[in-house]
Scaffold this motif. Structure first.
Motif, PDB file in Angstrom:
ATOM      1  N   VAL A 271       0.867  -1.187   0.000  1.00  0.00           N
ATOM      2  CA  VAL A 271       0.000   0.000   0.000  1.00  0.00           C
ATOM      3  C   VAL A 271       0.898   1.230   0.000  1.00  0.00           C
ATOM      4  N   MET A 272       0.870   1.975  -1.107  1.00  0.00           N
ATOM      5  CA  MET A 272       1.771   3.117  -1.249  1.00  0.00           C
ATOM      6  C   MET A 272       1.026   4.411  -0.931  1.00  0.00           C
ATOM      7  N   SER A 273       1.048   4.786   0.342  1.00  0.00           N
ATOM      8  CA  SER A 273       0.302   5.995   0.696  1.00  0.00           C
ATOM      9  C   SER A 273       1.216   7.206   0.886  1.00  0.00           C
ATOM     10  N   ALA A 274       2.517   7.024   0.705  1.00  0.00           N
ATOM     11  CA  ALA A 274       3.435   8.148   0.929  1.00  0.00           C
ATOM     12  C   ALA A 274       3.280   9.218  -0.152  1.00  0.00           C
ATOM     13  N   ALA A 275       3.580  10.449   0.246  1.00  0.00           N
ATOM     14  CA  ALA A 275       3.620  11.564  -0.711  1.00  0.00           C
ATOM     15  C   ALA A 275       5.081  11.732  -1.110  1.00  0.00           C
ATOM     16  N   VAL A 276       5.462  10.986  -2.123  1.00  0.00           N
ATOM     17  CA  VAL A 276       6.875  10.929  -2.516  1.00  0.00           C
ATOM     18  C   VAL A 276       7.196  12.126  -3.420  1.00  0.00           C
ATOM     19  N   ALA A 277       8.353  12.735  -3.204  1.00  0.00           N
ATOM     20  CA  ALA A 277       8.756  13.849  -4.078  1.00  0.00           C
ATOM     21  C   ALA A 277       8.914  13.331  -5.506  1.00  0.00           C
ATOM     22  N   ASP A 278       8.413  14.091  -6.456  1.00  0.00           N
ATOM     23  CA  ASP A 278       8.553  13.677  -7.858  1.00  0.00           C
ATOM     24  C   ASP A 278       9.891  14.131  -8.439  1.00  0.00           C
ATOM     25  N   TYR A 279      10.467  15.171  -7.827  1.00  0.00           N
ATOM     26  CA  TYR A 279      11.745  15.689  -8.322  1.00  0.00           C
ATOM     27  C   TYR A 279      12.698  15.893  -7.148  1.00  0.00           C
ATOM     28  N   LYS A 302      13.932  13.886 -12.089  1.00  0.00           N
ATOM     29  CA  LYS A 302      12.824  13.040 -11.647  1.00  0.00           C
ATOM     30  C   LYS A 302      13.303  11.986 -10.661  1.00  0.00           C
ATOM     31  N   THR A 303      12.498  11.711  -9.647  1.00  0.00           N
ATOM     32  CA  THR A 303      12.812  10.589  -8.754  1.00  0.00           C
ATOM     33  C   THR A 303      12.261   9.322  -9.402  1.00  0.00           C
ATOM     34  N   LYS A 304      12.606   8.179  -8.832  1.00  0.00           N
ATOM     35  CA  LYS A 304      12.026   6.929  -9.338  1.00  0.00           C
ATOM     36  C   LYS A 304      10.621   6.811  -8.787  1.00  0.00           C
ATOM     37  N   ASP A 305       9.692   6.413  -9.605  1.00  0.00           N
ATOM     38  CA  ASP A 305       8.319   6.226  -9.142  1.00  0.00           C
ATOM     39  C   ASP A 305       8.226   4.839  -8.498  1.00  0.00           C
ATOM     40  N   ILE A 306       8.045   4.832  -7.181  1.00  0.00           N
ATOM     41  CA  ILE A 306       8.079   3.557  -6.439  1.00  0.00           C
ATOM     42  C   ILE A 306       6.891   2.680  -6.833  1.00  0.00           C
ATOM     43  N   LEU A 307       5.695   3.295  -6.831  1.00  0.00           N
ATOM     44  CA  LEU A 307       4.494   2.520  -7.161  1.00  0.00           C
ATOM     45  C   LEU A 307       4.623   1.904  -8.562  1.00  0.00           C
ATOM     46  N   LYS A 308       5.104   2.694  -9.506  1.00  0.00           N
ATOM     47  CA  LYS A 308       5.227   2.207 -10.893  1.00  0.00           C
ATOM     48  C   LYS A 308       6.252   1.066 -10.962  1.00  0.00           C
ATOM     49  N   VAL A 321      -1.672  -1.391  -4.042  1.00  0.00           N
ATOM     50  CA  VAL A 321      -2.618  -0.288  -3.847  1.00  0.00           C
ATOM     51  C   VAL A 321      -1.866   1.035  -3.900  1.00  0.00           C
ATOM     52  N   GLY A 322      -2.359   1.959  -4.719  1.00  0.00           N
ATOM     53  CA  GLY A 322      -1.751   3.286  -4.786  1.00  0.00           C
ATOM     54  C   GLY A 322      -2.705   4.339  -4.260  1.00  0.00           C
ATOM     55  N   PHE A 323      -2.203   5.525  -4.088  1.00  0.00           N
ATOM     56  CA  PHE A 323      -3.028   6.667  -3.685  1.00  0.00           C
ATOM     57  C   PHE A 323      -2.971   7.705  -4.798  1.00  0.00           C
ATOM     58  N   ALA A 324      -3.958   8.544  -4.854  1.00  0.00           N
ATOM     59  CA  ALA A 324      -3.903   9.676  -5.779  1.00  0.00           C
ATOM     60  C   ALA A 324      -4.444  10.884  -5.037  1.00  0.00           C
ATOM     61  N   LEU A 325      -3.629  11.900  -4.945  1.00  0.00           N
ATOM     62  CA  LEU A 325      -4.063  13.139  -4.320  1.00  0.00           C
ATOM     63  C   LEU A 325      -4.251  14.146  -5.449  1.00  0.00           C
ATOM     64  N   GLU A 326      -5.485  14.575  -5.646  1.00  0.00           N
ATOM     65  CA  GLU A 326      -5.772  15.403  -6.817  1.00  0.00           C
ATOM     66  C   GLU A 326      -6.477  16.700  -6.411  1.00  0.00           C
ATOM     67  N   GLN A 336      -6.299   6.868 -14.382  1.00  0.00           N
ATOM     68  CA  GLN A 336      -5.113   6.857 -15.252  1.00  0.00           C
ATOM     69  C   GLN A 336      -3.869   6.379 -14.473  1.00  0.00           C
ATOM     70  N   LYS A 337      -3.751   6.869 -13.224  1.00  0.00           N
ATOM     71  CA  LYS A 337      -2.602   6.446 -12.398  1.00  0.00           C
ATOM     72  C   LYS A 337      -2.647   4.943 -12.155  1.00  0.00           C
ATOM     73  N   MET A 338      -3.871   4.432 -11.903  1.00  0.00           N
ATOM     74  CA  MET A 338      -4.010   2.993 -11.632  1.00  0.00           C
ATOM     75  C   MET A 338      -3.508   2.191 -12.834  1.00  0.00           C
ATOM     76  N   GLN A 340      -1.555   3.307 -15.457  1.00  0.00           N
ATOM     77  CA  GLN A 340      -0.149   3.539 -15.811  1.00  0.00           C
ATOM     78  C   GLN A 340       0.819   2.860 -14.851  1.00  0.00           C
ATOM     79  N   LYS A 341       0.390   2.736 -13.586  1.00  0.00           N
ATOM     80  CA  LYS A 341       1.320   2.172 -12.598  1.00  0.00           C
ATOM     81  C   LYS A 341       1.002   0.706 -12.287  1.00  0.00           C
ATOM     82  N   ASN A 342       0.042   0.133 -13.032  1.00  0.00           N
ATOM     83  CA  ASN A 342      -0.348  -1.274 -12.880  1.00  0.00           C
ATOM     84  C   ASN A 342      -0.778  -1.604 -11.447  1.00  0.00           C
TER      85      ASN A 342
HETATM   86  N1  CTP Z   1       4.372   7.540  -5.945  1.00  0.00           N
HETATM   87  C1  CTP Z   1       5.511   6.772  -5.794  1.00  0.00           C
HETATM   88  N2  CTP Z   1       6.728   7.274  -6.144  1.00  0.00           N
HETATM   89  C2  CTP Z   1       6.844   8.504  -6.631  1.00  0.00           C
HETATM   90  C3  CTP Z   1       5.678   9.313  -6.784  1.00  0.00           C
HETATM   91  C4  CTP Z   1       4.472   8.800  -6.442  1.00  0.00           C
HETATM   92  O1  CTP Z   1       5.399   5.626  -5.324  1.00  0.00           O
HETATM   93  N3  CTP Z   1       8.036   8.953  -6.960  1.00  0.00           N
HETATM   94  C5  CTP Z   1       3.089   6.945  -5.578  1.00  0.00           C
HETATM   95  C6  CTP Z   1       2.390   7.577  -4.390  1.00  0.00           C
HETATM   96  O2  CTP Z   1       2.792   6.968  -3.178  1.00  0.00           O
HETATM   97  C7  CTP Z   1       0.920   7.297  -4.709  1.00  0.00           C
HETATM   98  C8  CTP Z   1       0.884   7.335  -6.225  1.00  0.00           C
HETATM   99  O3  CTP Z   1       2.219   7.119  -6.677  1.00  0.00           O
HETATM  100  O4  CTP Z   1       0.547   6.016  -4.319  1.00  0.00           O
HETATM  101  C9  CTP Z   1       0.363   8.613  -6.835  1.00  0.00           C
HETATM  102  O5  CTP Z   1       1.051   9.715  -6.313  1.00  0.00           O
HETATM  103  P1  CTP Z   1       0.670  11.209  -6.719  1.00  0.00           P
HETATM  104  O6  CTP Z   1       1.617  12.146  -6.043  1.00  0.00           O
HETATM  105  O7  CTP Z   1      -0.806  11.407  -6.540  1.00  0.00           O
HETATM  106  O8  CTP Z   1       0.900  11.200  -8.271  1.00  0.00           O
HETATM  107  P2  CTP Z   1       2.151  11.237  -9.180  1.00  0.00           P
HETATM  108  O9  CTP Z   1       2.328   9.919  -9.812  1.00  0.00           O
HETATM  109  O10 CTP Z   1       3.339  11.772  -8.432  1.00  0.00           O
HETATM  110  O11 CTP Z   1       1.689  12.240 -10.327  1.00  0.00           O
HETATM  111  P3  CTP Z   1       1.322  13.806 -10.223  1.00  0.00           P
HETATM  112  O12 CTP Z   1       2.204  14.388  -9.136  1.00  0.00           O
HETATM  113  O13 CTP Z   1       1.639  14.311 -11.580  1.00  0.00           O
HETATM  114  O14 CTP Z   1      -0.149  13.874  -9.895  1.00  0.00           O
END
Ligand code: CTP
Length: 399
Positions: A271-279, A302-308, A321-326, A336-338, A340-342
Motif C-alpha cells: 500500500v503506497m500511501s506516501a507523498a513521494v517527491a517527484d523531483y 525526476k525521482t524513481k516512481d516507487i508505485l510504478k 494499492v496506490g493513492f492519488a491526491l488530486e 489513469q494512475k491505476m 499507468q502504474k499497474n
Molecule cells: N508515488 C511513488 N513514487 C513517486 C511518486 C508517487 O510511489 N516517486 C506513488 C504515491 O505513493 C501514490 C501514487 O504514486 O501512491 C500517486 O502519487 P501522486 O503524487 O498522486 O501522483 P504522481 O504519480 O506523483 O503524479 P502527479 O504528481 O503528476 O499527480
C-alpha cells in the motif's frame, strides 16, 4: 474463538447491568477468562457477589482498599480486550473527556488493549447531541462502539437506547477476535509520510504529508494479524505503532525506493500511501548555499516512481494499492494512475474536500478498482478510513 481470551468487563450504573450477568455467563461458558470492574453506582443495580461468583474472580470496584491499591495499569495490559457493558451516558461523557474519578475510568484511560463499549440509556439521552458527540469522540479514539437496539426502555418509552443483547455482544466479541486473525501469515509493505530531498546541509524540498493515513493503515493491517513493514518518511509526529508493525525510517525518495524494492518480493500486499517527491536536486551542495544573486535556479531531476516500479514487478498473487491526491479531474487522474502504474486499487483523496488531505485527522476517499468498480466513502477519522481500505484489500484478495 473466545477460549483463553482475557476479557476485562466494566459494568456501570444502568438498569441494563443485570444483562451483564448473562454476558459473563456466556463468556465463561466459552472458556474466556473474565475479570470484572464495577463503578460504585453499578453496585446499586447488581450484586458484586453474583458477579464474582459467576466470573470466578474477585470484583474490583475501588482504587484503594485499606492498605491495598488496584493496579489499573496492569489490568489494561492483562486484557486482550476491555468490554464496558452496559456503559451509561455519564461514563461515556467521562471517557470522552478523560475524567478519572473511579477505578473503571482509570483502567480505561491507561488501557493499552482495545476497548469495546455497549451503551445503554433512554432514547432522549441517546439522541442528545452531547451524547452523540461523545460517542463519535470515543470512535475517534479507536474504541469499538456497539450499536444500541430499539425497543422498550426503562422509562416505558419505545425507541433506540437499549443495550445490545448479551448473545449479540458475545457474537461481536467473537467476530472481533476472528477479524484479528484474518490476515495472519500475510506480509504487507506500507509507505507513509513525506520525503525530504536535500538541497544543502540545512535545506530540503518537502511536502505537508503527516504520515497519519499510512500509519493508520499499517496499524489496522497489523491489528488483523498481518506482518507489516512500514517505510515511513521524516516528520516530528510521535506515533503509536501496533506491535505487528516494523518501522523503517527513511528520508529521501531514493531511500524510500530502496527500502520498498528490497522487501516487495516477499509481501502479499503493498500500500503506497506516501507523498513521494517527484523531483530531487541534481546535486546536493556540501556546504550551505549562500545568498548572492536575485534569483537562484535549482536544477531538479525526476525521482524513481516507487508505485510504478513495483507495478512492473508485481506477480499475479500480489495486490498493489496506490493513492492519488488530486485537485481537479479527480476520477480520470486516479484511474489513469491505476492503469499507468499497474495498481489493483487506487485510493483517491481530493484536496477540494475540506475534510480530506494532509495533516488532518479525517479523510474522505473513493476507491477505484482495476475491474472498473468504485466505492465512495463519507468523511471519517483516518483510522476508520484505514479500516475501509483494508476491508477492500481483503475483499479484492478473496475475489
Ligand atoms: N508515488 C511513488 N513514487 C513517486 C511518486 C508517487 O510511489 N516517486 C506513488 C504515491 O505513493 C501514490 C501514487 O504514486 O501512491 C500517486 O502519487 P501522486 O503524487 O498522486 O501522483 P504522481 O504519480 O506523483 O503524479 P502527479 O504528481 O503528476 O499527480
Amino acid at each position: 474463538m473466545l477460549k483463553g481470551k482475557k476479557i476485562l468487563l466494566g459494568i456501570t450504573g444502568s438498569i441494563a447491568a443485570y444483562k451483564a450477568i448473562l454476558v459473563i455467563r456466556g463468556l465463561v461458558k466459552k472458556g474466556a477468562d473474565v475479570k470484572v470492574i464495577m463503578t460504585p453506582s453499578a453496585k446499586d443495580f447488581v450484586s458484586p457477589l453474583t458477579i464474582s461468583t459467576l466470573s470466578k474472580n474477585e470484583v474490583l470496584i475501588d482504587i484503594f482498599k485499606e492498605d491495598s491499591w488496584a493496579n489499573h495499569v496492569m489490568l489494561g495490559r492483562w486484557a486482550d480486550i476491555m468490554l464496558i457493558a452496559p456503559v451509561s451516558c455519564n461514563t461515556i461523557a467521562k471517557m470522552a473527556n478523560g475524567l478519572c474519578d473511579n477505578l473503571l475510568l482509570s483502567v480505561y484511560l491507561s488501557a493499552t488493549c482495545p476497548v469495546m463499549i455497549a451503551p445503554a440509556m433512554d432514547e432522549d439521552m441517546w439522541l442528545h447531541p452531547a451524547t452523540q458527540k461523545n460517542i463519535s469522540l470515543l470512535g475517534s479514539y479507536g474504541n469499538i462502539v456497539l450499536p444500541v437496539e430499539k425497543g422498550e426502555l426503562a422509562s416505558g418509552l419505545v425507541g433506540p437506547g437499549r443495550m445490545a443483547e448479551p448473545d449479540t455482544i458475545i457474537t461481536y466479541l467473537e467476530d472481533y477476535f476472528k477479524d484479528r486473525q484474518v490476515l495472519a501469515g500475510k506480509k504487507v509493505l506500507v509507505t507513509a509520510g513525506p520525503t525530504y530531498e536535500h538541497i544543502d546541509p540545512v535545506r530540503f524540498i518537502g511536502n505537508h504529508s503527516s504520515g497519519k493515513m499510512g500509519v493508520a493503515i499499517a496499524n489496522d493491517l497489523a491489528g488483523r494479524g498481518a506482518e507489516v513493514t512500514l517505510v515511513l518518511g521524516p516528520g516530528n509526529i510521535s506515533f503509536n505503532f501496533n506491535s505487528g508493525v516494523k518501522v523503517v525510517r527513511v528520508n529521501s525518495a531514493r531511500e524510500m525506493y530502496d527500502a520498498c524494492v528490497n522487501s516487495f518480493e516477499d509481501v502479499n500486499f503493498a500500500v503506497m500511501s506516501a507523498a513521494v517527491a517527484d523531483y530531487t536536486p541534481v546535486t546536493v551542495a556540501n556546504e550551505k548555499i549562500k545568498k548572492k544573486d536575485e534569483n537562484l535556479l535549482l536544477e531538479l531531476k525526476k525521482t524513481k516512481d516507487i508505485l510504478k516500479s513495483l507495478g512492473e514487478k508485481k506477480r499475479e498473487d500480489q495486490v498493489l494499492v496506490g493513492f492519488a491526491l488530486e485537485t481537479n479531474n479527480e476520477e480520470a487522474n486516479a484511474r489513469q494512475k491505476m492503469q499507468q502504474k499497474n495498481a489493483d486499487m487506487i485510493v483517491l483523496n481530493s484536496l477540494r474536500d475540506k475534510d480530506a488531505g494532509f495533516s488532518k485527522d479525517t479523510n474522505k476517499v473513493t476507491i477505484y478498482f482495476k475491474n472498473g468498480e468504485e466505492k465512495k466513502f463519507d468523511v471519517k477519522s483516518k483510522e476508520a478510513v484505514a479500516k475501509d481500505i483494508v476491508d477492500c484489500i481483503i475483499q479484492y484478495h478473496h475475489a
